[in-house]
Design a protein around this motif. Structure first.
Motif, PDB file in Angstrom:
ATOM      1  N   VAL A  33       0.954  -1.470   0.134  1.00  0.00           N
ATOM      2  CA  VAL A  33      -0.079   0.127  -0.043  1.00  0.00           C
ATOM      3  C   VAL A  33       0.809   1.316  -0.042  1.00  0.00           C
ATOM      4  CG1 VAL A  33      -1.715   1.370   1.147  1.00  0.00           C
ATOM      5  CG2 VAL A  33      -1.968  -1.222   1.013  1.00  0.00           C
ATOM      6  N   ALA A  34       1.890   1.239   1.023  1.00  0.00           N
ATOM      7  CA  ALA A  34       2.974   2.409   0.785  1.00  0.00           C
ATOM      8  C   ALA A  34       3.596   2.780  -0.528  1.00  0.00           C
ATOM      9  CB  ALA A  34       3.973   2.094   1.822  1.00  0.00           C
ATOM     10  N   GLN A  35       3.684   1.434  -1.216  1.00  0.00           N
ATOM     11  CA  GLN A  35       4.366   1.646  -2.494  1.00  0.00           C
ATOM     12  C   GLN A  35       3.412   2.109  -3.478  1.00  0.00           C
ATOM     13  OE1 GLN A  35       6.062  -2.047  -3.493  1.00  0.00           O
ATOM     14  NE2 GLN A  35       7.108  -2.138  -1.533  1.00  0.00           N
ATOM     15  N   SER A  36       1.971   1.750  -3.256  1.00  0.00           N
ATOM     16  CA  SER A  36       0.943   2.188  -4.248  1.00  0.00           C
ATOM     17  C   SER A  36       0.799   3.791  -4.239  1.00  0.00           C
ATOM     18  CB  SER A  36      -0.198   1.608  -4.120  1.00  0.00           C
ATOM     19  OG  SER A  36      -1.276   2.335  -2.840  1.00  0.00           O
ATOM     20  N   ARG A  37       1.046   4.498  -3.016  1.00  0.00           N
ATOM     21  CA  ARG A  37       1.240   6.120  -2.942  1.00  0.00           C
ATOM     22  C   ARG A  37       2.345   6.456  -3.881  1.00  0.00           C
ATOM     23  NH1 ARG A  37       2.139   8.790   1.571  1.00  0.00           N
ATOM     24  NH2 ARG A  37       0.817  10.184   0.970  1.00  0.00           N
ATOM     25  N   GLY A  38       3.267   5.806  -3.984  1.00  0.00           N
ATOM     26  CA  GLY A  38       4.288   6.296  -4.767  1.00  0.00           C
ATOM     27  C   GLY A  38       3.959   6.172  -6.276  1.00  0.00           C
ATOM     28  N   ARG A  39       2.952   5.321  -6.715  1.00  0.00           N
ATOM     29  CA  ARG A  39       2.588   5.257  -8.079  1.00  0.00           C
ATOM     30  C   ARG A  39       1.456   6.027  -8.395  1.00  0.00           C
ATOM     31  NH1 ARG A  39       2.611  -0.274  -6.747  1.00  0.00           N
ATOM     32  NH2 ARG A  39       0.130  -0.290  -6.640  1.00  0.00           N
ATOM     33  N   PHE A  40       1.180   6.922  -7.241  1.00  0.00           N
ATOM     34  CA  PHE A  40       0.271   8.206  -7.816  1.00  0.00           C
ATOM     35  C   PHE A  40       0.971   8.995  -8.503  1.00  0.00           C
ATOM     36  CE2 PHE A  40      -1.739  12.175  -6.654  1.00  0.00           C
ATOM     37  CZ  PHE A  40      -3.001  12.159  -6.742  1.00  0.00           C
ATOM     38  N   ALA A  41       2.368   9.033  -8.472  1.00  0.00           N
ATOM     39  CA  ALA A  41       2.925   9.939  -9.217  1.00  0.00           C
ATOM     40  C   ALA A  41       2.795   9.941 -10.801  1.00  0.00           C
ATOM     41  CB  ALA A  41       4.406  10.103  -8.659  1.00  0.00           C
ATOM     42  N   PRO A  42       3.217   8.616 -11.255  1.00  0.00           N
ATOM     43  CA  PRO A  42       3.205   8.248 -12.459  1.00  0.00           C
ATOM     44  C   PRO A  42       1.608   8.163 -12.926  1.00  0.00           C
ATOM     45  CG  PRO A  42       3.837   6.340 -11.431  1.00  0.00           C
ATOM     46  CD  PRO A  42       3.977   7.560 -10.679  1.00  0.00           C
ATOM     47  N   ASN A  43       0.645   7.870 -12.347  1.00  0.00           N
ATOM     48  CA  ASN A  43      -0.620   7.602 -12.591  1.00  0.00           C
ATOM     49  C   ASN A  43      -1.488   8.844 -12.815  1.00  0.00           C
ATOM     50  OD1 ASN A  43      -0.310   4.812 -12.538  1.00  0.00           O
ATOM     51  ND2 ASN A  43      -1.437   4.261 -10.740  1.00  0.00           N
ATOM     52  N   VAL A  44      -1.407   9.728 -11.920  1.00  0.00           N
ATOM     53  CA  VAL A  44      -2.142  10.931 -11.636  1.00  0.00           C
ATOM     54  C   VAL A  44      -1.166  12.196 -11.764  1.00  0.00           C
ATOM     55  CG1 VAL A  44      -4.045  12.051 -10.574  1.00  0.00           C
ATOM     56  CG2 VAL A  44      -3.768   9.395 -10.321  1.00  0.00           C
ATOM     57  N   ALA A  45      -0.179  12.434 -10.981  1.00  0.00           N
ATOM     58  CA  ALA A  45       0.217  13.624 -10.550  1.00  0.00           C
ATOM     59  C   ALA A  45       1.284  14.107 -11.848  1.00  0.00           C
ATOM     60  CB  ALA A  45       1.159  13.473  -9.484  1.00  0.00           C
ATOM     61  N   ILE A  46       2.027  13.255 -12.385  1.00  0.00           N
ATOM     62  CA  ILE A  46       2.949  13.748 -13.397  1.00  0.00           C
ATOM     63  C   ILE A  46       1.918  14.676 -14.720  1.00  0.00           C
ATOM     64  CG2 ILE A  46       4.386  13.157 -15.300  1.00  0.00           C
ATOM     65  CD1 ILE A  46       5.886  13.302 -12.529  1.00  0.00           C
ATOM     66  N   PRO A  47       0.956  13.846 -15.010  1.00  0.00           N
ATOM     67  CA  PRO A  47       0.178  14.598 -16.018  1.00  0.00           C
ATOM     68  C   PRO A  47      -0.398  15.871 -15.457  1.00  0.00           C
ATOM     69  CG  PRO A  47      -0.360  12.269 -16.163  1.00  0.00           C
ATOM     70  CD  PRO A  47       0.616  12.718 -14.899  1.00  0.00           C
ATOM     71  N   ARG A  48      -0.706  15.833 -14.143  1.00  0.00           N
ATOM     72  CA  ARG A  48      -1.509  17.083 -13.773  1.00  0.00           C
ATOM     73  C   ARG A  48      -0.434  18.378 -13.907  1.00  0.00           C
ATOM     74  NH1 ARG A  48      -4.728  15.299  -8.814  1.00  0.00           N
ATOM     75  NH2 ARG A  48      -6.669  14.708  -9.884  1.00  0.00           N
ATOM     76  N   ILE A  49       0.877  17.833 -13.335  1.00  0.00           N
ATOM     77  CA  ILE A  49       1.964  18.853 -13.293  1.00  0.00           C
ATOM     78  C   ILE A  49       2.378  19.362 -14.826  1.00  0.00           C
ATOM     79  CG2 ILE A  49       4.505  18.817 -12.641  1.00  0.00           C
ATOM     80  CD1 ILE A  49       3.856  16.890 -10.281  1.00  0.00           C
ATOM     81  N   LEU A  50       2.573  18.435 -15.724  1.00  0.00           N
ATOM     82  CA  LEU A  50       2.784  18.693 -16.998  1.00  0.00           C
ATOM     83  C   LEU A  50       1.684  19.630 -17.400  1.00  0.00           C
ATOM     84  CD1 LEU A  50       4.210  15.491 -18.515  1.00  0.00           C
ATOM     85  CD2 LEU A  50       5.651  17.276 -17.457  1.00  0.00           C
ATOM     86  N   ASP A  51       0.624  19.500 -17.093  1.00  0.00           N
ATOM     87  CA  ASP A  51      -0.391  20.430 -17.784  1.00  0.00           C
ATOM     88  C   ASP A  51      -0.394  21.852 -17.200  1.00  0.00           C
ATOM     89  OD1 ASP A  51      -1.685  18.758 -19.435  1.00  0.00           O
ATOM     90  OD2 ASP A  51      -3.305  18.348 -18.047  1.00  0.00           O
ATOM     91  N   LEU A  52       0.025  21.811 -15.720  1.00  0.00           N
ATOM     92  CA  LEU A  52       0.290  23.163 -15.110  1.00  0.00           C
ATOM     93  C   LEU A  52       1.484  23.923 -15.660  1.00  0.00           C
ATOM     94  CD1 LEU A  52      -0.718  24.849 -12.583  1.00  0.00           C
ATOM     95  CD2 LEU A  52       1.074  23.653 -11.269  1.00  0.00           C
ATOM     96  N   LEU A  53       2.540  22.933 -16.005  1.00  0.00           N
ATOM     97  CA  LEU A  53       3.480  23.714 -16.634  1.00  0.00           C
ATOM     98  C   LEU A  53       3.420  24.412 -17.906  1.00  0.00           C
ATOM     99  CD1 LEU A  53       6.369  21.164 -15.167  1.00  0.00           C
ATOM    100  CD2 LEU A  53       6.229  23.521 -14.266  1.00  0.00           C
ATOM    101  N   ASP A  54       2.709  23.579 -18.666  1.00  0.00           N
ATOM    102  CA  ASP A  54       2.418  24.026 -19.968  1.00  0.00           C
ATOM    103  C   ASP A  54       1.541  25.225 -19.898  1.00  0.00           C
ATOM    104  OD1 ASP A  54       3.219  22.161 -21.556  1.00  0.00           O
ATOM    105  OD2 ASP A  54       1.566  20.934 -22.040  1.00  0.00           O
ATOM    106  N   LYS A  55       0.384  25.253 -19.078  1.00  0.00           N
ATOM    107  CA  LYS A  55      -0.365  26.543 -18.619  1.00  0.00           C
ATOM    108  C   LYS A  55       0.567  27.747 -18.424  1.00  0.00           C
ATOM    109  CE  LYS A  55      -3.820  28.301 -15.429  1.00  0.00           C
ATOM    110  NZ  LYS A  55      -4.643  27.849 -14.205  1.00  0.00           N
ATOM    111  N   HIS A  56       1.476  27.707 -17.485  1.00  0.00           N
ATOM    112  CA  HIS A  56       2.413  28.786 -17.495  1.00  0.00           C
ATOM    113  C   HIS A  56       3.601  28.791 -18.142  1.00  0.00           C
ATOM    114  CE1 HIS A  56      -0.149  29.723 -13.913  1.00  0.00           C
ATOM    115  NE2 HIS A  56      -0.131  28.635 -13.711  1.00  0.00           N
ATOM    116  N   GLU A  57       3.874  27.882 -19.118  1.00  0.00           N
ATOM    117  CA  GLU A  57       4.944  28.166 -19.967  1.00  0.00           C
ATOM    118  C   GLU A  57       6.373  28.215 -19.152  1.00  0.00           C
ATOM    119  OE1 GLU A  57       3.366  31.173 -22.460  1.00  0.00           O
ATOM    120  OE2 GLU A  57       3.347  29.865 -24.379  1.00  0.00           O
TER     121      GLU A  57
END
Ligand code: ZN
Length: 260
Positions: A33-57
């Motif tokens: 379960v602890a490891q599953s928290r780490g997978r939140f990054a590739p599964n959800v967080a990275i796409p969100r972060i890349l969108d945010l960085l795109d938005k602000h260039e």
């Protein structure tokens, strides 16, 4: 203060330590379960972060353990494909000052081999836990890195002189107060509480024309309420009109040009 490229009053770097589940694989390999928290990054967080960085260039730097590159290769390719910088961060998020010389060398080697698979030769290094020894600094120089991002003795980048000798490395200093991990993971603070620490620090550094380096972890900052707070902060920074948003590599290159 006229340190920065013309037209810019201060400098901001947004960095992400893309640990995924590397540290947990090493520390608690049976805790799925602890490891599953780490997978939140590739599964959800990275796409969100890349969108945010795109938005602000905004260009960002992702300090990434080799393990993350090997396990979540597509996600890392997305980051590189967007033009962001990939920099070294151990293999399995090791505590480098507490392992043998041979083990430390092997960590760097494995990390570099993983990066080769995505066509990247990193020029920057940040240690897991910001934990390094004299030996680490020597290794970083020997392996041809251009900058280090571990020290806490300034809020400006500088040429790192160590024990009386030039290292040839640029240092991009960090600080626990500008790290999302203590805010959100160690102390479980609210997005507003983290904002209350980061915003006045930015405003003060902006006034003085200095360097604001923020360290985030995708699995922590990627939760929606927190990324919305980061969005607000970036919007306010951009509204100043004269903040230089740059990758660690570009800041290191600039610093070397100014000071070396
Ligand atoms: Zn890390």
């Amino acid at each position: 203060m006229d340190f920065w490229p013309e037209g810019y009053r201060c400098c901001v770097n947004i960095s992400f330590d893309y640990d995924s589940n590397s540290a947990l694989m090493r520390r608690a390999p049976l805790d799925i379960v602890a490891q599953s928290r780490g997978r939140f990054a590739p599964n959800v967080a990275i796409p969100r972060i890349l969108d945010l960085l795109d938005k602000h260039e905004i260009p960002a730097t992702f300090f990434t353990p080799g393990w993350t590159v090997d396990q979540f290769t597509e996600s890392v390719e997305d980051i590189v494909g967007k033009g962001h910088e990939l920099a070294a961060h151990g293999y399995l998020h090791e505590r480098l000052a507490e392992i043998s010389k041979e083990a430390e060398e092997s960590v760097f080697q494995r990390g570099l081999e993983a990066f080769e698979k995505v066509g990247v030769k990193p020029v920057g290094f940040r240690a897991p836990y910001w934990l390094i020894s004299d030996r680490t600094l020597k290794l970083v120089q020997r392996l041809g890195f251009k900058y280090d991002s571990n020290m806490m003795d300034s809020d400006m980048p500088y040429m790192l002189k160590w024990r009386g000798k030039e290292t040839g490395l640029v240092e991009l200093p960090v600080e626990w107060m500008l790290d999302d991990w203590p805010q959100f993971e160690t102390h479980r603070r609210s997005p507003e509480a983290a904002y209350a620490v980061w915003k006045p620090e930015f405003e003060g550094l902006y006034e003085l024309g200095r360097y604001f380096g923020l360290t985030c972890h995708p699995q922590a900052i990627g939760r929606i309420s927190r990324i919305n707070m980061l969005d607000k902060l970036l919007t306010e920074m951009k509204a100043k009109g004269d903040v230089w948003f740059a990758s660690c590599k570009d800041i290191a290159d600039w610093t070397r040009k100014k000071l070396a």
